[in-house]
Scaffold this motif. Sequence first.
Motif: not given
Length: 257
Positions: A167-195
């Motif tokens: 009953d769980i549908i698994h989708l993927v959202v593909w994007v042309k733009f960068e999803l900004e992350d922090d190279p030091a943490t390999d984590d999305l930046t707060p701005r990218a996560r909010k977007e």
Amino acid sequence: MPRSTGASTIGLDQKLAESDVDTAYDKSLQKDDSHVESLPYWLVNVPRSQWPAECPSFLRDLPLKSIETLSTPDELYERQSWEIVKDIIRTNRIDRFRRVPSDLRKYLEYTENIKAKYGSVMKFVVKERLHWGDGNPEDLKPKGKPFEYNEDMKILYNDWPYGVDKDIIHLVVWVKFELEDDPATDDLTPRARKEIDDYVRSTFCSRMPAENVIWFKNWKSLKSVHAVEHFHVMLNHPDMGFVEEITQGDVPLIKQV
């Protein structure tokens, strides 16, 4: 310890302890030896009449996780529930996801064939699934800022979804733009996560309960397609008319092979 990369908090009102996740994960791998022949992993879930004489090339040199999955008969695999899925994402143990054993086998075989024909999975995805040209940099250049233009995004089924409840549908959202992350943490930046959060809320939560929507972005080490940005969205008990609408009638490859 869980890694710290992007995952949403949408719909995480009920939380399980990490030990519960591990227990459920391990349970999905348990095998009743009284019902299972001692077979090489590359013969499990294959009719005896179709047994290859030796291990196929696409099943060689696999990580232990894949071998453990392939060694499990389909009938003994236990699909992961929505509560387990939410906790895996909340604790960022994305590595705890795995496919139904026979689906993993199909995925590995298909991937080998795709690489032989197209040169890489990325080229196949861009050309045949996204229809964004041939993978040239110019073809993947975004028109505007993140999530500004629909033509910079495409929602498709995950062609090879994890072994979660049906009953769980698994989708993927593909994007042309960068999803900004922090190279030091390999984590999305707060701005990218909010977007991403804002996009998921407006696109999915506007059409179904927020507690039935969750998203995550794979660690770089777990990505099967590295050159095109994407993140995952899982929907619990969605209206399939809505799913057909947002995917524009997409049919995952797993249903075509």
